[in-house]
Design a protein around this motif. Structure first.
Motif, PDB file in Angstrom:
ATOM      1  N   LEU A   1       1.412   5.621   4.229  1.00  0.00           N
ATOM      2  CA  LEU A   1       1.727   6.953   3.725  1.00  0.00           C
ATOM      3  C   LEU A   1       3.078   6.973   3.010  1.00  0.00           C
ATOM      4  N   ILE A   2       4.094   6.421   3.635  1.00  0.00           N
ATOM      5  CA  ILE A   2       5.429   6.428   3.038  1.00  0.00           C
ATOM      6  C   ILE A   2       5.443   5.654   1.717  1.00  0.00           C
ATOM      7  N   LEU A   3       4.873   4.461   1.712  1.00  0.00           N
ATOM      8  CA  LEU A   3       4.898   3.640   0.496  1.00  0.00           C
ATOM      9  C   LEU A   3       4.082   4.254  -0.639  1.00  0.00           C
ATOM     10  N   VAL A   4       2.929   4.823  -0.322  1.00  0.00           N
ATOM     11  CA  VAL A   4       2.105   5.432  -1.370  1.00  0.00           C
ATOM     12  C   VAL A   4       2.782   6.685  -1.920  1.00  0.00           C
ATOM     13  N   LEU A   5       3.328   7.515  -1.057  1.00  0.00           N
ATOM     14  CA  LEU A   5       4.033   8.712  -1.536  1.00  0.00           C
ATOM     15  C   LEU A   5       5.232   8.334  -2.405  1.00  0.00           C
ATOM     16  N   TRP A   6       5.980   7.326  -1.980  1.00  0.00           N
ATOM     17  CA  TRP A   6       7.130   6.865  -2.759  1.00  0.00           C
ATOM     18  C   TRP A   6       6.661   6.320  -4.108  1.00  0.00           C
ATOM     19  N   LEU A   7       5.631   5.483  -4.086  1.00  0.00           N
ATOM     20  CA  LEU A   7       5.121   4.889  -5.319  1.00  0.00           C
ATOM     21  C   LEU A   7       4.647   5.962  -6.296  1.00  0.00           C
ATOM     22  N   ALA A   8       3.969   6.966  -5.789  1.00  0.00           N
ATOM     23  CA  ALA A   8       3.446   8.034  -6.641  1.00  0.00           C
ATOM     24  C   ALA A   8       4.559   8.915  -7.205  1.00  0.00           C
ATOM     25  N   SER A   9       5.702   8.933  -6.544  1.00  0.00           N
ATOM     26  CA  SER A   9       6.757   9.862  -6.960  1.00  0.00           C
ATOM     27  C   SER A   9       7.837   9.242  -7.851  1.00  0.00           C
ATOM     28  N   ILE A  10       7.876   7.922  -7.962  1.00  0.00           N
ATOM     29  CA  ILE A  10       8.937   7.310  -8.768  1.00  0.00           C
ATOM     30  C   ILE A  10       8.427   6.966 -10.159  1.00  0.00           C
TER      31      ILE A  10
ATOM     32  N   HIS B 243       7.743   4.832 -13.628  1.00  0.00           N
ATOM     33  CA  HIS B 243       7.262   3.458 -13.821  1.00  0.00           C
ATOM     34  C   HIS B 243       8.385   2.464 -14.084  1.00  0.00           C
ATOM     35  N   ASP B 244       9.526   2.944 -14.553  1.00  0.00           N
ATOM     36  CA  ASP B 244      10.639   2.040 -14.822  1.00  0.00           C
ATOM     37  C   ASP B 244      11.699   2.058 -13.717  1.00  0.00           C
ATOM     38  N   HIS B 245      11.364   2.631 -12.575  1.00  0.00           N
ATOM     39  CA  HIS B 245      12.310   2.694 -11.453  1.00  0.00           C
ATOM     40  C   HIS B 245      12.598   1.281 -10.940  1.00  0.00           C
ATOM     41  N   VAL B 246      13.852   1.043 -10.588  1.00  0.00           N
ATOM     42  CA  VAL B 246      14.288  -0.282 -10.162  1.00  0.00           C
ATOM     43  C   VAL B 246      13.561  -0.766  -8.900  1.00  0.00           C
TER      44      VAL B 246
ATOM     45  N   PRO C  66      -3.658  -2.537 -11.590  1.00  0.00           N
ATOM     46  CA  PRO C  66      -4.140  -1.834 -10.404  1.00  0.00           C
ATOM     47  C   PRO C  66      -5.317  -2.522  -9.719  1.00  0.00           C
ATOM     48  N   GLY C  67      -5.770  -3.652 -10.270  1.00  0.00           N
ATOM     49  CA  GLY C  67      -6.926  -4.356  -9.701  1.00  0.00           C
ATOM     50  C   GLY C  67      -6.753  -4.733  -8.251  1.00  0.00           C
ATOM     51  N   SER C  68      -5.543  -5.090  -7.870  1.00  0.00           N
ATOM     52  CA  SER C  68      -5.298  -5.468  -6.478  1.00  0.00           C
ATOM     53  C   SER C  68      -5.612  -4.311  -5.527  1.00  0.00           C
ATOM     54  N   PHE C  69      -5.240  -3.106  -5.946  1.00  0.00           N
ATOM     55  CA  PHE C  69      -5.494  -1.954  -5.080  1.00  0.00           C
ATOM     56  C   PHE C  69      -6.978  -1.584  -5.053  1.00  0.00           C
ATOM     57  N   ALA C  70      -7.678  -1.828  -6.145  1.00  0.00           N
ATOM     58  CA  ALA C  70      -9.126  -1.616  -6.153  1.00  0.00           C
ATOM     59  C   ALA C  70      -9.801  -2.585  -5.184  1.00  0.00           C
TER      60      ALA C  70
ATOM     61  N   MET D  14      -5.494   5.829   0.468  1.00  0.00           N
ATOM     62  CA  MET D  14      -4.169   5.292   0.126  1.00  0.00           C
ATOM     63  C   MET D  14      -4.262   4.251  -0.985  1.00  0.00           C
ATOM     64  N   MET D  15      -5.267   3.393  -0.932  1.00  0.00           N
ATOM     65  CA  MET D  15      -5.411   2.360  -1.954  1.00  0.00           C
ATOM     66  C   MET D  15      -5.826   2.970  -3.295  1.00  0.00           C
ATOM     67  N   VAL D  16      -6.654   3.995  -3.265  1.00  0.00           N
ATOM     68  CA  VAL D  16      -7.031   4.679  -4.510  1.00  0.00           C
ATOM     69  C   VAL D  16      -5.810   5.378  -5.112  1.00  0.00           C
ATOM     70  N   ALA D  17      -4.997   5.997  -4.272  1.00  0.00           N
ATOM     71  CA  ALA D  17      -3.774   6.641  -4.763  1.00  0.00           C
ATOM     72  C   ALA D  17      -2.834   5.600  -5.377  1.00  0.00           C
ATOM     73  N   ALA D  18      -2.729   4.438  -4.740  1.00  0.00           N
ATOM     74  CA  ALA D  18      -1.893   3.358  -5.290  1.00  0.00           C
ATOM     75  C   ALA D  18      -2.483   2.854  -6.609  1.00  0.00           C
ATOM     76  N   PHE D  19      -3.808   2.747  -6.661  1.00  0.00           N
ATOM     77  CA  PHE D  19      -4.481   2.342  -7.896  1.00  0.00           C
ATOM     78  C   PHE D  19      -4.115   3.311  -9.031  1.00  0.00           C
ATOM     79  N   LEU D  20      -4.243   4.600  -8.754  1.00  0.00           N
ATOM     80  CA  LEU D  20      -3.950   5.606  -9.768  1.00  0.00           C
ATOM     81  C   LEU D  20      -2.474   5.607 -10.159  1.00  0.00           C
ATOM     82  N   SER D  21      -1.611   5.307  -9.201  1.00  0.00           N
ATOM     83  CA  SER D  21      -0.179   5.294  -9.482  1.00  0.00           C
ATOM     84  C   SER D  21       0.257   4.076 -10.295  1.00  0.00           C
ATOM     85  N   THR D  22      -0.568   3.049 -10.318  1.00  0.00           N
ATOM     86  CA  THR D  22      -0.211   1.835 -11.047  1.00  0.00           C
ATOM     87  C   THR D  22      -1.076   1.604 -12.282  1.00  0.00           C
ATOM     88  N   ALA D  23      -2.028   2.500 -12.510  1.00  0.00           N
ATOM     89  CA  ALA D  23      -2.936   2.346 -13.656  1.00  0.00           C
ATOM     90  C   ALA D  23      -2.244   2.693 -14.963  1.00  0.00           C
TER      91      ALA D  23
END
Length: 155
Positions: A29-38, A40-43, A102-106, A146-155
């Motif tokens: 939950l924490i990692l997906v929320l963080w990933l979705a909120s930062i 794409h060029d965040h350090v 995003p293939g890894s998350f799929a 969570m994995m679908v959210a990560a997929f969408l956040s990295t697509a």
């Protein structure tokens, strides 16, 4: 193994086990929320993706190991194929670490869904406690979302 197995009361796992399972959801939950909120060029973006993929691969490997334990505990003749199938989650997790997003998350979403379906069906065949199958469905839905959210956040 039946629904009345040791370590559970009624239709839920013993409290310490339930707490550990729920605590295991927190990093997702924490990692997906963080990933979705930062942006794409965040350090820290690449590090966050790496942490999430690694954690998901470890959880998937744990689930495969749990099934391995069940198979060898029963020592049923002719279980070679089932025993070999317990290695698939580990291999899927490892492969997910090697491919890009995003293939890894799929791949991780599909692997979590397949493992969850296997565990749930096994519980309905009395190969696993019924409470385990019920919780695996809930946790599988959570992990796949969570994995679908990560997929969408990295697509």
């Amino acid at each position: 193994m039946t629904a009345g197995s040791e370590g559970e009361t009624g239709n839920v796992p013993a409290r310490p086990g339930l707490r550990l399972v729920l605590a295991g959801c927190v990093p997702f939950l924490i990692l997906v929320l963080w990933l979705a909120s930062i942006p794409h060029d965040h350090v820290w973006r690449d590090g966050t993706v790496s942490l999430l993929k690694t954690y998901a691969a470890l959880v998937l490997s744990f689930l495969g190991g749990a099934r391995f334990g069940v198979v060898i505990a029963h020592e049923t003749p002719g279980e070679n194929l089932t025993l070999a199938a317990t290695a698939v989650p580990v291999l899927a997790g490892w492969l997910a670490l090697l491919i890009g997003e995003p293939g890894s998350f799929a791949l991780l979403a599909v692997a979590f869904a397949a493992q969850g379906a296997w565990d749930s069906l096994s519980a309905h065949r009395d190969d696993l406690p019924l409470w385990y199958g019920r919780w695996r469905v809930r946790l599988t839905v959570f992990a796949v979302v969570m994995m679908v959210a990560a997929f969408l956040s990295t697509a």
